[in-house]
Design a protein around this motif. Structure first.
Motif, PDB file in Angstrom:
ATOM      1  N   ALA A  18       0.967   4.250  -2.766  1.00 30.18           N
ATOM      2  CA  ALA A  18       0.794   5.646  -2.382  1.00 30.18           C
ATOM      3  C   ALA A  18       1.929   6.537  -2.849  1.00 30.18           C
ATOM      4  O   ALA A  18       1.706   7.688  -3.252  1.00 30.18           O
ATOM      5  CB  ALA A  18       0.644   5.755  -0.862  1.00 30.18           C
ATOM      6  N   SER A  39       7.708  11.018  -0.828  1.00 30.81           N
ATOM      7  CA  SER A  39       6.608  11.716  -1.491  1.00 30.81           C
ATOM      8  C   SER A  39       7.144  12.506  -2.680  1.00 30.81           C
ATOM      9  O   SER A  39       8.343  12.760  -2.792  1.00 30.81           O
ATOM     10  CB  SER A  39       5.916  12.659  -0.506  1.00 30.81           C
ATOM     11  N   TRP A  93       0.830  -1.204   0.000  1.00 28.59           N
ATOM     12  CA  TRP A  93       0.000   0.000   0.000  1.00 28.59           C
ATOM     13  C   TRP A  93       0.866   1.256   0.000  1.00 28.59           C
ATOM     14  O   TRP A  93       0.493   2.268  -0.602  1.00 28.59           O
ATOM     15  CB  TRP A  93      -0.945  -0.013   1.196  1.00 28.59           C
ATOM     16  N   LEU A 141      -3.993   4.438  -5.941  1.00 24.81           N
ATOM     17  CA  LEU A 141      -4.310   4.862  -4.579  1.00 24.81           C
ATOM     18  C   LEU A 141      -4.502   6.367  -4.522  1.00 24.81           C
ATOM     19  O   LEU A 141      -3.612   7.137  -4.872  1.00 24.81           O
ATOM     20  CB  LEU A 141      -3.218   4.430  -3.606  1.00 24.81           C
ATOM     21  N   ASN A 150      -3.219  11.734  -2.704  1.00 25.67           N
ATOM     22  CA  ASN A 150      -2.624  12.031  -4.005  1.00 25.67           C
ATOM     23  C   ASN A 150      -3.509  12.932  -4.851  1.00 25.67           C
ATOM     24  O   ASN A 150      -3.066  13.435  -5.883  1.00 25.67           O
ATOM     25  CB  ASN A 150      -2.343  10.728  -4.758  1.00 25.67           C
ATOM     26  N   ALA A 179      -7.299   2.612   2.866  1.00 25.93           N
ATOM     27  CA  ALA A 179      -6.769   2.997   1.565  1.00 25.93           C
ATOM     28  C   ALA A 179      -7.943   3.246   0.617  1.00 25.93           C
ATOM     29  O   ALA A 179      -8.771   2.349   0.414  1.00 25.93           O
ATOM     30  CB  ALA A 179      -5.862   1.903   1.005  1.00 25.93           C
ATOM     31  N   GLN A 217      -5.911   7.956  -1.544  1.00 21.99           N
ATOM     32  CA  GLN A 217      -5.714   8.469  -0.185  1.00 21.99           C
ATOM     33  C   GLN A 217      -5.489   7.314   0.777  1.00 21.99           C
ATOM     34  O   GLN A 217      -6.050   6.234   0.620  1.00 21.99           O
ATOM     35  CB  GLN A 217      -6.960   9.257   0.241  1.00 21.99           C
ATOM     36  N   ILE A 218      -4.639   7.552   1.771  1.00 22.68           N
ATOM     37  CA  ILE A 218      -4.436   6.585   2.840  1.00 22.68           C
ATOM     38  C   ILE A 218      -4.447   7.332   4.165  1.00 22.68           C
ATOM     39  O   ILE A 218      -3.866   8.419   4.289  1.00 22.68           O
ATOM     40  CB  ILE A 218      -3.127   5.794   2.636  1.00 22.68           C
TER      41      ILE A 218
END
Length: 312
Positions: free
Chosen positions: A85, A103, A81, A131, A200, A148, A133-134
């Motif tokens: 991300a 990031s 995950w 993905l 994201n 997620a 958002q987490i």
């Protein structure tokens, strides 16, 4: 007749080489608590007149495939995950391995995720999953899970699995008891709870297609936000909020066996909170923080996962 039961549900995932095309193999069995991942296609009511009071047949609209997956924060499976991300990590070591996710990646990998209910049987393959958002929460007790949020291209349903025999991982789950929070390298005390959300902010490419699916999902300006609820014991955070200076926050979990997960936010800005006295109990303050790119480090956050997995 067999009836579907959540207790027998299965999930497997694999990263795609081409967006929207499930790979022939390489799937991994994933632990999960629940999922709302699915595809829907609404119907549009007919607006035509001249055929009496009874309406004409509805028309199918575009397909929307998305949903949430609630997963445990663990030492091995959670790395998949994190790769979804942030992109592929930089891996060092010879076992245990250290996987560093950063990031700011311009492109994100897509996944194929299959959910299965073998007793029906029903196997749904969601291709082109990116993905969006987490998020997870730190607190004193309870089960530690993350949510997620995914945007998919489409769903294909069959009666047999398309994931083959997925590889299994050893579940080494982190708990709230394993967590800690530091500010600029020093332990941040009096924290009641904390929320972390990385997004994201995907932009769906909604082009005209005969199958009604999207063409892709591109990441836009990322966002890293959260909140910290603290017992009001000193003015450290309030002073920072008033001065407008950033700080570095690190959210970490360490297992006694050596596996660890560290999420470092390099430049956190705090708003000035309202300090309320609501009764005779202790006074608490909530800081809804925002993160930004740190000019020295050159990014907004860094995630490090140390485990026995050689590569993701």
């Amino acid at each position: 007749m067999a009836r579907a039961q959540g207790a027998r549900a299965q999930m497997a995932l694999a990263f795609e080489t081409a967006y929207g095309t499930p790979p022939a193999g390489g799937f991994t069995k994933m632990p999960f608590a629940s999922t709302t991942l699915g595809a829907e296609q609404p119907l549009l009511n007919s607006e035509l007149l001249g055929y009496g009071r009874d309406p004409l047949a509805p028309i199918k609209d575009a397909v929307t495939a998305d949903g949430d997956v609630v997963v445990p924060l663990d030492a091995e499976a959670f790395g998949f995950w994190l790769k979804a991300a942030f992109g592929a990590p930089t891996t060092t070591g010879t076992g245990p391995w250290t996987h560093e996710f950063q990031s700011g990646a311009w492109t994100l990998p897509s996944l194929s995720i299959e959910t299965g209910m073998p007793e029906v049987p029903r196997y749904a393959m969601y291709s082109g999953c990116v993905l969006d958002q987490i998020t997870w929460q730190m607190q004193r007790s309870g089960l530690l899970t993350a949510t997620a949020r995914l945007v998919a291209q489409g769903e294909t349903v069959g009666t047999t699995t398309s994931a083959g025999t997925p590889a299994a991982l050893e579940l080494k789950r982190f708990g709230h008891f394993n967590g800690s929070i530091t500010r600029n390298g020093s332990v941040l005390g009096n924290v009641v709870s904390a929320d972390i959300t990385y997004a994201n902010n995907l932009d769906r490419i909604e082009t005209i297609r005969s199958d009604g699916r999207i063409d892709g999902a591109d990441p836009s300006i990322a966002a890293l936000t959260g909140s910290i609820e603290v017992r009001f014991a000193d003015s450290t955070l309030v002073t920072q909020a008033i001065n407008g200076d950033p700080c570095e926050l690190e959210f970490a979990y360490v297992l006694p066996s050596g596996e660890s997960y560290t999420f470092t936010v390099h430049a956190v800005y705090l708003p000035r909170p309202r300090i309320e006295i609501s009764g005779p109990q202790g006074v608490q303050a909530t800081f809804d923080w925002q993160a930004a790119r740190d000019s020295t480090v050159g990014r907004m956050c860094t995630t490090t996962l140390v485990n026995d997995v050689e590569t993701y």
